[in-house]
Scaffold this motif. Structure first.
Motif, mmCIF file in Angstrom:
data_model
loop_
_atom_site.group_PDB
_atom_site.id
_atom_site.type_symbol
_atom_site.label_atom_id
_atom_site.label_comp_id
_atom_site.label_asym_id
_atom_site.label_seq_id
_atom_site.Cartn_x
_atom_site.Cartn_y
_atom_site.Cartn_z
ATOM 1 N N LYS A 12 4.809 6.189 -39.555
ATOM 2 C CA LYS A 12 6.126 5.572 -39.657
ATOM 3 C C LYS A 12 7.139 6.649 -40.040
ATOM 4 O O LYS A 12 6.853 7.524 -40.841
ATOM 5 C CB LYS A 12 6.123 4.466 -40.702
ATOM 6 C CG LYS A 12 5.144 3.322 -40.412
ATOM 7 C CD LYS A 12 5.599 2.481 -39.242
ATOM 8 C CE LYS A 12 4.680 1.285 -39.037
ATOM 9 N NZ LYS A 12 5.069 0.469 -37.883
ATOM 10 N N ARG A 13 8.318 6.561 -39.455
ATOM 11 C CA ARG A 13 9.328 7.579 -39.696
ATOM 12 C C ARG A 13 10.504 6.974 -40.452
ATOM 13 O O ARG A 13 10.752 5.777 -40.388
ATOM 14 C CB ARG A 13 9.785 8.183 -38.369
ATOM 15 C CG ARG A 13 8.615 8.799 -37.590
ATOM 16 C CD ARG A 13 9.010 9.201 -36.185
ATOM 17 N NE ARG A 13 7.838 9.543 -35.395
ATOM 18 C CZ ARG A 13 7.310 10.751 -35.298
ATOM 19 N NH1 ARG A 13 7.865 11.754 -35.952
ATOM 20 N NH2 ARG A 13 6.255 10.985 -34.554
ATOM 21 N N SER A 14 11.227 7.840 -41.139
ATOM 22 C CA SER A 14 12.358 7.399 -41.942
ATOM 23 C C SER A 14 13.623 8.105 -41.476
ATOM 24 O O SER A 14 13.630 9.318 -41.265
ATOM 25 C CB SER A 14 12.116 7.695 -43.421
ATOM 26 O OG SER A 14 13.217 7.290 -44.202
ATOM 27 N N VAL A 15 14.680 7.337 -41.291
ATOM 28 C CA VAL A 15 15.950 7.869 -40.819
ATOM 29 C C VAL A 15 17.072 7.335 -41.701
ATOM 30 O O VAL A 15 17.103 6.146 -42.029
ATOM 31 C CB VAL A 15 16.202 7.471 -39.348
ATOM 32 C CG1 VAL A 15 17.589 7.902 -38.897
ATOM 33 C CG2 VAL A 15 15.137 8.073 -38.429
ATOM 34 N N ILE A 16 17.987 8.211 -42.073
ATOM 35 C CA ILE A 16 19.175 7.812 -42.818
ATOM 36 C C ILE A 16 20.236 7.364 -41.813
ATOM 37 O O ILE A 16 20.591 8.107 -40.889
ATOM 38 C CB ILE A 16 19.721 8.987 -43.657
ATOM 39 C CG1 ILE A 16 18.671 9.433 -44.672
ATOM 40 C CG2 ILE A 16 21.020 8.601 -44.361
ATOM 41 C CD1 ILE A 16 18.999 10.768 -45.326
ATOM 42 N N ARG A 17 20.722 6.143 -41.985
ATOM 43 C CA ARG A 17 21.748 5.625 -41.074
ATOM 44 C C ARG A 17 23.024 5.370 -41.857
ATOM 45 O O ARG A 17 23.016 4.725 -42.899
ATOM 46 C CB ARG A 17 21.291 4.325 -40.407
ATOM 47 C CG ARG A 17 22.242 3.809 -39.324
ATOM 48 C CD ARG A 17 21.784 2.457 -38.783
ATOM 49 N NE ARG A 17 22.527 2.070 -37.606
ATOM 50 C CZ ARG A 17 23.747 1.514 -37.626
ATOM 51 N NH1 ARG A 17 24.355 1.300 -38.791
ATOM 52 N NH2 ARG A 17 24.354 1.180 -36.493
ATOM 53 N N GLU A 18 24.139 5.876 -41.333
ATOM 54 C CA GLU A 18 25.414 5.729 -42.031
ATOM 55 C C GLU A 18 26.532 5.542 -41.014
ATOM 56 O O GLU A 18 26.579 6.239 -39.998
ATOM 57 C CB GLU A 18 25.687 6.972 -42.888
ATOM 58 C CG GLU A 18 27.010 6.936 -43.637
ATOM 59 C CD GLU A 18 27.249 8.183 -44.468
ATOM 60 O OE1 GLU A 18 28.372 8.341 -44.978
ATOM 61 O OE2 GLU A 18 26.312 9.008 -44.596
ATOM 62 N N ALA A 29 17.439 12.434 -39.687
ATOM 63 C CA ALA A 29 16.043 12.484 -40.127
ATOM 64 C C ALA A 29 15.734 13.897 -40.624
ATOM 65 O O ALA A 29 15.662 14.834 -39.811
ATOM 66 C CB ALA A 29 15.105 12.115 -38.983
ATOM 67 N N PRO A 30 15.607 14.086 -41.924
ATOM 68 C CA PRO A 30 15.279 15.421 -42.448
ATOM 69 C C PRO A 30 13.894 15.864 -41.979
ATOM 70 O O PRO A 30 13.004 15.040 -41.769
ATOM 71 C CB PRO A 30 15.314 15.227 -43.962
ATOM 72 C CG PRO A 30 16.004 13.925 -44.203
ATOM 73 C CD PRO A 30 15.738 13.082 -42.998
ATOM 74 N N ASN A 31 13.739 17.155 -41.841
ATOM 75 C CA ASN A 31 12.434 17.733 -41.529
ATOM 76 C C ASN A 31 12.391 19.119 -42.168
ATOM 77 O O ASN A 31 12.568 20.131 -41.508
ATOM 78 C CB ASN A 31 12.217 17.820 -40.017
ATOM 79 C CG ASN A 31 10.789 18.197 -39.667
ATOM 80 O OD1 ASN A 31 9.999 18.561 -40.539
ATOM 81 N ND2 ASN A 31 10.445 18.110 -38.389
ATOM 82 N N PRO A 32 12.175 19.156 -43.485
ATOM 83 C CA PRO A 32 12.256 20.425 -44.225
ATOM 84 C C PRO A 32 11.298 21.490 -43.718
ATOM 85 O O PRO A 32 11.553 22.684 -43.898
ATOM 86 C CB PRO A 32 11.909 20.009 -45.659
ATOM 87 C CG PRO A 32 12.187 18.541 -45.724
ATOM 88 C CD PRO A 32 11.866 18.018 -44.362
ATOM 89 N N GLU A 33 10.214 21.081 -43.093
ATOM 90 C CA GLU A 33 9.229 22.044 -42.614
ATOM 91 C C GLU A 33 9.608 22.636 -41.265
ATOM 92 O O GLU A 33 8.922 23.518 -40.760
ATOM 93 C CB GLU A 33 7.857 21.371 -42.531
ATOM 94 C CG GLU A 33 7.332 20.908 -43.897
ATOM 95 C CD GLU A 33 5.990 20.220 -43.783
ATOM 96 O OE1 GLU A 33 5.488 20.082 -42.646
ATOM 97 O OE2 GLU A 33 5.439 19.827 -44.826
ATOM 98 N N ASN A 34 10.663 22.122 -40.678
ATOM 99 C CA ASN A 34 11.088 22.608 -39.365
ATOM 100 C C ASN A 34 12.582 22.904 -39.417
ATOM 101 O O ASN A 34 13.397 21.993 -39.507
ATOM 102 C CB ASN A 34 10.794 21.556 -38.289
ATOM 103 C CG ASN A 34 11.000 22.091 -36.883
ATOM 104 O OD1 ASN A 34 11.740 23.044 -36.670
ATOM 105 N ND2 ASN A 34 10.347 21.466 -35.915
ATOM 106 N N GLN A 35 12.930 24.164 -39.373
ATOM 107 C CA GLN A 35 14.328 24.564 -39.500
ATOM 108 C C GLN A 35 15.080 24.563 -38.165
ATOM 109 O O GLN A 35 16.236 24.978 -38.093
ATOM 110 C CB GLN A 35 14.419 25.937 -40.155
ATOM 111 C CG GLN A 35 13.969 25.934 -41.611
ATOM 112 C CD GLN A 35 14.740 24.913 -42.451
ATOM 113 O OE1 GLN A 35 15.957 24.992 -42.579
ATOM 114 N NE2 GLN A 35 14.028 23.924 -43.004
#
Length: 425
Positions: A12-18, A29-35
């Protein structure tokens, strides 16, 4: 021995919606391991919002955004993006139009400034318009060299009638030169109003990327744009079995056989995805095994269901020899009737569901793949959360739903054929 389908684990994925004060919607959708940061800026306006005599206007507008602005030349824009290793693409779709930017977390701010400049103050210089019109002319002619593409266009023209779905987003030879600078300026002004935008971003860290999105997209002011009329609902122009024959210089015959379908948001959409995979989604599909392998009646065969925001047909495409056309088409239609009459076996259905979900997982492996899916489902009104719901929705399709969908929708068919000269109907 047939291998047993294996289950696919899809996290399951998490996305910030604004929704910003100016009406722009952000999905992040943050992905700190992938710049690597994938950005898809979508406007709700697209080729279905252009008049028939201006077909290709939306796509021409998108292509010209980076061809110079009030502040920068085309070369300067290109150099700024290239020095950061960024990849840029803009085009129009049928239902909405995306600008794609692939960059790094380090360069995202600079590249965002560049892209916003292209959508806020493009110049649409006459010489650039003429150049792109010539390029589009060549692209259309190149596509028409593909007889299968030509046959698909023939299908869409007859199936959708006067609706904009009938013509390709790239436009038509007879309309490209009729598009004027004022058309492009008016379309861009409306298309890039903040209220029309969905900005979907995947990659980097929330503390770094999200504030930049809020800053740069939030500071844009609403535009006093002329309203662009929405197209009418899509209705198939074909209400009975119909056959269209186009004769061209070719040795093989190219066939597109289509049946009424459903839009992406209708309940029939998921059974139709399964039906398409059963019929011709892979080399293990019914059409491939029966018509190509067992009978040797064609060179190429497959099926497609690409659900759009409005009505979308189920397609079967066949490349065959003139002497095999009637038998190949008859066999394809027999496989469709089989779906209407018989329940799909559990083993076959499990195998197809694994294939469909596996294809979905692979498409979501990259940041841009995720951004594309989030944006597509949000634009369609299903919400980005549909990416989490998709696998379960596929798994939930039953044999009974497949048969009921085939019985209810496949009431008539349109057959379009591109054949050698002097070929009889």
């Amino acid at each position: 021995m047939v291998s047993k389908p294996h289950s696919i684990h899809i996290p399951k994925r998490s996305v910030i919606r604004e929704t910003l004060a100016n009406g722009t919607t952000l999905l992040y959708a943050p992905n700190p391991e992938n710049q690597i940061v994938a950005i898809r800026i979508g406007t709700h306006l697209a080729s279905q919002h252009e008049p028939a005599d201006k077909a290709g206007m939306a796509n021409l507008c998108m292509r010209l955004l980076a061809a110079g602005t009030d502040h920068s030349t085309e070369e300067e824009i290109s150099d700024r993006l290239e020095q950061n290793g960024a990849h840029y693409k803009a085009e129009a779709g049928k239902d909405w139009s995306p600008i794609d930017l692939l960059t790094t977390a380090e360069a995202v701010e600079q590249d965002l400034e560049t892209i916003l400049e292209t959508i806020d103050c493009p110049t649409f210089a006459p010489d650039k318009i003429e150049r792109e019109q010539d390029v589009v002319h060549m692209n259309i002619l190149e596509q028409e060299d593909s007889h299968l593409t030509l046959t698909l266009r023939l299908f869409r023209q007859h199936y959708f009638g006067s609706h904009p779905y009938a013509w390709p987003s790239i436009g038509r030879l007879e309309t490209i030169d009729q598009i004027e600078r004022e058309d492009l300026v008016r379309f861009a002004h409306a298309a890039f109003d903040p209220s029309q935008l969905l900005v979907t971003v995947v990659g980097g860290t929330e503390d770094r990327v999200l504030p930049l999105l809020q800053k740069y997209f939030g500071q844009r002011t609403p535009r006093d744009a002329e309203p662009i009329l929405s197209p009418p609902p899509v209705c198939s122009a074909i209400t009975t079995d119909t056959e269209i024959l186009e004769q061209r210089e070719t040795e093989a015959e190219y066939i597109v056989l289509g049946y009424p379908g459903a839009s992406i948001g209708q309940p029939e959409a998921m059974p139709l995805r399964i039906i398409s995979a059963i019929l011709g989604g892979s080399m293990d599909s019914r059409l491939f095994r029966e018509i190509r392998d067992n009978r040797g009646l064609c060179y190429q065969i497959g099926s497609s269901y690409a659900p759009a925001h409005d009505h979308s047909p189920l397609l079967i495409y066949i490349v065959t020899s003139p002497q095999n056309r009637h038998e190949a088409v008859a066999c394809a239609q027999a496989e469709v009737r089989r779906l209407q009459e018989e329940l799909v076996g559990n083993e076959e259905l499990d195998r197809v569901k694994t294939y469909v979900n596996g294809t979905f997982v692979m498409a979501m492996e990259t940041n841009m793949g995720q951004a594309s899916h989030y944006a597509a489902y949000e634009m369609a009104g299903l919400g980005w959360q549909f990416t989490n719901q998709f696998p379960e929705a596929i798994q939930a399709v039953t044999p009974e739903q497949i048969r009921e969908t085939a019985q209810r929708l496949f009431t008539h068919r349109l057959l379009t054929i591109t054949a050698p000269p002097d070929t009889d109907d």
